[in-house]
Design a protein around this motif. Structure first.
Motif, PDB file in Angstrom:
ATOM      1  N   MET A  36       1.816  93.950   8.421  1.00 42.43           N
ATOM      2  CA  MET A  36       1.527  93.680   9.925  1.00 42.43           C
ATOM      3  C   MET A  36       2.908  93.300  11.051  1.00 42.43           C
ATOM      4  N   VAL A  37       2.986  93.924  11.245  1.00 43.28           N
ATOM      5  CA  VAL A  37       4.154  93.736  12.837  1.00 43.28           C
ATOM      6  C   VAL A  37       3.999  92.838  13.917  1.00 43.28           C
ATOM      7  N   PHE A  38       3.761  91.812  14.994  1.00 44.04           N
ATOM      8  CA  PHE A  38       3.335  91.916  15.529  1.00 44.04           C
ATOM      9  C   PHE A  38       3.646  91.709  16.803  1.00 44.04           C
ATOM     10  N   GLN A  39       3.199  92.422  17.876  1.00 42.25           N
ATOM     11  CA  GLN A  39       3.940  92.128  19.080  1.00 42.25           C
ATOM     12  C   GLN A  39       4.812  90.477  19.316  1.00 42.25           C
ATOM     13  N   HIS A  40       4.294  90.306  19.186  1.00 44.28           N
ATOM     14  CA  HIS A  40       5.561  88.496  19.120  1.00 44.28           C
ATOM     15  C   HIS A  40       6.178  87.855  18.337  1.00 44.28           C
ATOM     16  N   PHE A  41       6.513  88.777  17.089  1.00 45.21           N
ATOM     17  CA  PHE A  41       7.041  88.879  15.911  1.00 45.21           C
ATOM     18  C   PHE A  41       6.736  88.020  15.012  1.00 45.21           C
ATOM     19  N   PHE A  42       5.867  85.897  15.216  1.00 45.40           N
ATOM     20  CA  PHE A  42       5.200  85.349  14.718  1.00 45.40           C
ATOM     21  C   PHE A  42       6.338  85.393  13.377  1.00 45.40           C
ATOM     22  N   LEU A  43       7.866  85.133  13.859  1.00 43.94           N
ATOM     23  CA  LEU A  43       8.511  84.406  12.605  1.00 43.94           C
ATOM     24  C   LEU A  43       8.133  82.934  12.381  1.00 43.94           C
ATOM     25  N   PHE A  44       8.063  82.487  11.337  1.00 44.36           N
ATOM     26  CA  PHE A  44       8.434  80.863  10.900  1.00 44.36           C
ATOM     27  C   PHE A  44       9.285  80.491  11.263  1.00 44.36           C
ATOM     28  N   PRO A  45       9.348  79.394  12.558  1.00 41.18           N
ATOM     29  CA  PRO A  45      10.225  78.924  13.011  1.00 41.18           C
ATOM     30  C   PRO A  45      10.831  77.870  12.367  1.00 41.18           C
ATOM     31  N   HIS A  46      10.501  77.320  11.709  1.00 40.89           N
ATOM     32  CA  HIS A  46      10.882  75.895  10.653  1.00 40.89           C
ATOM     33  C   HIS A  46      11.641  76.299   9.255  1.00 40.89           C
ATOM     34  N   LYS A  47      11.464  78.013   9.666  1.00 41.66           N
ATOM     35  CA  LYS A  47      12.410  78.998   8.307  1.00 41.66           C
ATOM     36  C   LYS A  47      13.526  79.791   8.322  1.00 41.66           C
ATOM     37  N   THR A  48      14.440  79.920   8.062  1.00 42.97           N
ATOM     38  CA  THR A  48      15.893  80.530   8.342  1.00 42.97           C
ATOM     39  C   THR A  48      15.140  82.167   7.463  1.00 42.97           C
TER      40      THR A  48
ATOM     41  N   ARG B 103      10.847  91.488   6.584  1.00 45.58           N
ATOM     42  CA  ARG B 103       9.009  90.696   6.238  1.00 45.58           C
ATOM     43  C   ARG B 103       7.862  91.204   5.631  1.00 45.58           C
ATOM     44  N   ALA B 104       7.476  92.217   6.588  1.00 39.74           N
ATOM     45  CA  ALA B 104       5.976  93.029   6.563  1.00 39.74           C
ATOM     46  C   ALA B 104       6.795  93.477   5.043  1.00 39.74           C
ATOM     47  N   LEU B 105       7.784  94.262   5.235  1.00 40.13           N
ATOM     48  CA  LEU B 105       8.406  95.233   4.366  1.00 40.13           C
ATOM     49  C   LEU B 105       8.607  94.443   2.623  1.00 40.13           C
ATOM     50  N   ALA B 106       9.087  93.094   2.821  1.00 38.75           N
ATOM     51  CA  ALA B 106       8.892  92.432   1.462  1.00 38.75           C
ATOM     52  C   ALA B 106       7.407  92.831   0.806  1.00 38.75           C
ATOM     53  N   MET B 107       6.597  93.018   1.579  1.00 41.55           N
ATOM     54  CA  MET B 107       5.266  92.038   1.323  1.00 41.55           C
ATOM     55  C   MET B 107       5.138  94.042   0.448  1.00 41.55           C
ATOM     56  N   GLN B 108       6.096  94.744  -0.074  1.00 43.81           N
ATOM     57  CA  GLN B 108       5.876  95.956  -0.180  1.00 43.81           C
ATOM     58  C   GLN B 108       4.234  96.657  -0.076  1.00 43.81           C
ATOM     59  N   PRO B 109       3.896  96.390   1.456  1.00 47.77           N
ATOM     60  CA  PRO B 109       2.391  97.291   1.340  1.00 47.77           C
ATOM     61  C   PRO B 109       2.013  98.702   1.293  1.00 47.77           C
ATOM     62  N   LYS B 110       1.081  98.896   1.466  1.00 48.15           N
ATOM     63  CA  LYS B 110       1.185 100.818   0.960  1.00 48.15           C
ATOM     64  C   LYS B 110       1.005 101.366   2.507  1.00 48.15           C
ATOM     65  N   VAL B 111       0.620  99.788   3.235  1.00 45.54           N
ATOM     66  CA  VAL B 111      -0.391 100.919   4.266  1.00 45.54           C
ATOM     67  C   VAL B 111       0.594  99.232   5.085  1.00 45.54           C
ATOM     68  N   MET B 112       0.623  99.880   6.451  1.00 44.68           N
ATOM     69  CA  MET B 112       2.447  98.474   7.665  1.00 44.68           C
ATOM     70  C   MET B 112       1.098  98.985   8.992  1.00 44.68           C
ATOM     71  N   LEU B 113       1.200  97.927   9.448  1.00 43.35           N
ATOM     72  CA  LEU B 113       0.741  98.129  11.334  1.00 43.35           C
ATOM     73  C   LEU B 113       1.159  97.103  11.988  1.00 43.35           C
ATOM     74  N   PHE B 114       1.810  98.350  13.028  1.00 39.17           N
ATOM     75  CA  PHE B 114       2.498  97.902  14.022  1.00 39.17           C
ATOM     76  C   PHE B 114       2.128  97.780  15.302  1.00 39.17           C
ATOM     77  N   ASP B 115       1.494  96.475  16.181  1.00 40.13           N
ATOM     78  CA  ASP B 115       0.712  96.222  17.242  1.00 40.13           C
ATOM     79  C   ASP B 115       1.684  96.209  18.155  1.00 40.13           C
ATOM     80  N   GLU B 116       2.243  97.067  19.123  1.00 40.79           N
ATOM     81  CA  GLU B 116       2.824  96.818  20.305  1.00 40.79           C
ATOM     82  C   GLU B 116       4.190  96.843  20.039  1.00 40.79           C
ATOM     83  N   VAL B 117       4.935  96.031  18.911  1.00 36.73           N
ATOM     84  CA  VAL B 117       6.753  96.019  18.988  1.00 36.73           C
ATOM     85  C   VAL B 117       7.380  95.621  19.448  1.00 36.73           C
ATOM     86  N   THR B 118       7.039  97.003  20.503  1.00 34.33           N
ATOM     87  CA  THR B 118       8.247  96.469  21.394  1.00 34.33           C
ATOM     88  C   THR B 118       7.376  96.115  22.741  1.00 34.33           C
ATOM     89  N   SER B 119       6.543  95.392  22.441  1.00 33.69           N
ATOM     90  CA  SER B 119       6.200  95.336  24.311  1.00 33.69           C
ATOM     91  C   SER B 119       6.564  94.394  25.180  1.00 33.69           C
TER      92      SER B 119
END
Lengths: 278, 230
Positions: free
Chosen positions: A115-127, A183-199
């Motif tokens: 899943m890709v989130f509206q507010h990204f939720f990247l891990f801030p302590h990781k590159t 990051r989401a693609l790296a999980m090699q998912p069959k299903v990708m969810l995009f939750d208002e990713v440009t909002s």
């Protein structure tokens, strides 16, 4: 591309990412979810075919994000069943009976989804690179070098090469979201969810993210569920559009028909309001 | 001046000779205090983290005893807990040395405080981080170890530093359960040499000599780890 290598079992899928009629990739069977008195999913039934790009539209608070969230297991449905790739997500068979699934089972099946989130939720302590390799290394057991190599390819794919060692705080919103997609693609998912990713993006940054999504939608056979307010984009990449309101599907159809001749008054008034605004 | 002159009750004047004679013993006491504090804070840091994590368990069987334990320990004086460990446990068949009981008491007592600090550090990690961990299909263990704690712990470090200083100053309570820490040594020296001025002034100075650098360290940590991320 990394996301294609992961399709050895996709017997029901036809080439080119077109929907396959027989086995749905995602199936909701009378799924109900309420927060207190607020019923956000009201006996929801619907199917998404393998490879289908499904766009979900509807007013805010209509529960459309909850569809993605119960699928990602971020919320547990109150009742009903969900299948992903022919397997129950929240149930498993034990002694010929369908019972509530163990966490282990849930975790295995949800591995088909990311899943890709509206507010990204990247891990801030990781590159940037570490954000992308964490899941593959820890959850998929991919060796570190290989995960890094793949991450580099994915960063190229989303136009973020050369940013490997930066921290999320130094990126723009559009860049963060593109890393989140990688990051989401790296999980090699069959299903990708995009939750208002440009909002959550500044208007001038929306285009770069939509560009990446467009490439993904047109060039992969991943199943994609997108909740979005970008109607032009929905029309362009969607195989099917679902209008969702008050916990129910109001209407669905191919984008062309949905946007030009919606059957339901509710859809019409919603589209009028949104398109007026654009 | 010699030891014979010590007994007289004239107005006390500082006696360097006495001070010098006291120093080796006092330093030994200080060393015991430091050992107790360092072991105690380690127990408090580890146990506090365990308590904070257990408190977030989805299982009420885990959660409620932890909440009960924290409330109980925080609502009773440290001194009572030390007496319990040292005087009551032997009746139940568990015999602890004064030092062990003392370190355990300090550690348990402060663990309930550090657990609250950890708890707020953990709660300050945005909910989306847990959700992103699910989207990356991370196990619970990896979610804690690679996502949540690395973000929570830096924000807790200044509070842990403050508890370290507070614990150092609580260490004299261990003198009540036969631990020869700094204050106990000072009292002993006073009763041998009848020189409270030197004994207790030096004890205070030695406490200061440790707690001031520790406080400076805490301030540095605050600057270093206090909120600096987006």
């Amino acid at each position: 591309m990394a996301t294609r290598e992961n399709e050895p079992t996709s017997d029901g899928e036809s080439a080119g990412g077109r929907p396959s009629p027989e086995r749905p990739m995602v199936r909701f069977d009378s799924v109900t979810k309420a927060f207190g008195d607020n019923v956000v999913l009201d006996g929801l039934d619907f199917e998404v075919a393998a490879g289908e790009k499904l766009v979900i539209i509807g007013p805010s608070g209509s529960g459309k994000t909850t569809i993605l969230r119960v699928l990602m297991t971020l919320e547990r449905p109150d009742s009903g069943m969900i299948e992903v790739g022919g397997e129950h997500l929240y149930h498993e068979e034990r002694g010929g009976k369908l019972v509530k699934a163990s966490e282990k089972h849930v975790r295995r099946v949800r591995g088909k989804i990311s899943m890709v989130f509206q507010h990204f939720f990247l891990f801030p302590h990781k590159t940037v690179l570490e954000n992308i390799t964490l899941g593959p290394v820890k959850a998929l057991g991919v060796p570190k070098d290989e995960a890094r190599e793949r991450a580099c390819k994915l960063l190229e794919l989303v136009g973020m090469e050369g940013k490997h060692d930066q921290y999320p705080a130094s990126l723009s919103g559009g860049q963060k979201q593109r890393v989140a997609i990688a990051r989401a693609l790296a999980m090699q998912p069959k299903v990708m969810l995009f939750d208002e990713v440009t909002s959550a993006l500044d208007p001038e940054l929306v285009g770069e993210v939509l560009g990446v999504l467009r490439d993904l939608a047109l060039n992969t056979d991943m199943t994609m569920l997108l909740v979005t307010h970008e109607m032009g984009f929905a029309k362009e990449i969607g195989d099917r559009v679902v209008m969702f309101d008050n916990g129910r599907v109001v209407e669905e159809g191919p984008p062309r028909q949905m946007f030009s001749q919606p059957r339901e008054a509710r859809t019409r008034s919603f589209l009028d309001a949104v398109l007026d605004h654009e | 001046m010699t030891a014979g002159a010590v007994a007289q009750a004239s107005p006390a004047t500082w006696d360097w000779d006495i001070a010098q004679r006291m120093m080796p013993e006092l330093l030994r006491g200080l060393s015991v205090t430091l050992q107790a504090t360092l072991v105690g804070i380690t127990v408090a840091m580890v146990l506090g983290l365990v308590l904070a994590m257990a408190r977030r368990s989805s299982l009420p069987v885990v959660r409620w005893p932890v909440v009960g334990f924290i409330e109980f320990v925080r609502s009773t004086p440290l001194l009572v807990q030390l007496f319990f460990l040292f005087f009551v446990l032997p009746d139940l068949g568990v015999r602890l040395s004064g030092f062990t009981a003392g370190v355990l008491g300090l550690g348990l007592h402060y663990a309930t405080y550090t657990s609250e600090a950890y708890r707020s550090g953990i709660e300050n990690v945005e909910k989306g981080q847990w959700e992103a961990a699910v989207a990356c299909n991370l196990s619970t263990r990896t979610t804690w170890g690679s996502v949540v704690l690395p973000q929570a712990i830096p924000t807790v470090i200044p509070a842990l530093g403050n508890y370290l200083v507070a614990m150092l100053k609580d260490a004299p309570l261990l003198s009540t359960i036969a631990v020869l820490e700094l204050l106990a040594v000072a009292r002993q020296l006073n009763s041998q040499l009848f020189r409270p001025l030197e004994a207790f002034s030096l004890a205070a100075l030695l406490f200061l000599a440790v707690s001031i650098p520790a406080a400076i360290l805490v301030r540095y940590l605050e600057k270093r780890y206090g909120y600096s991320r987006e």
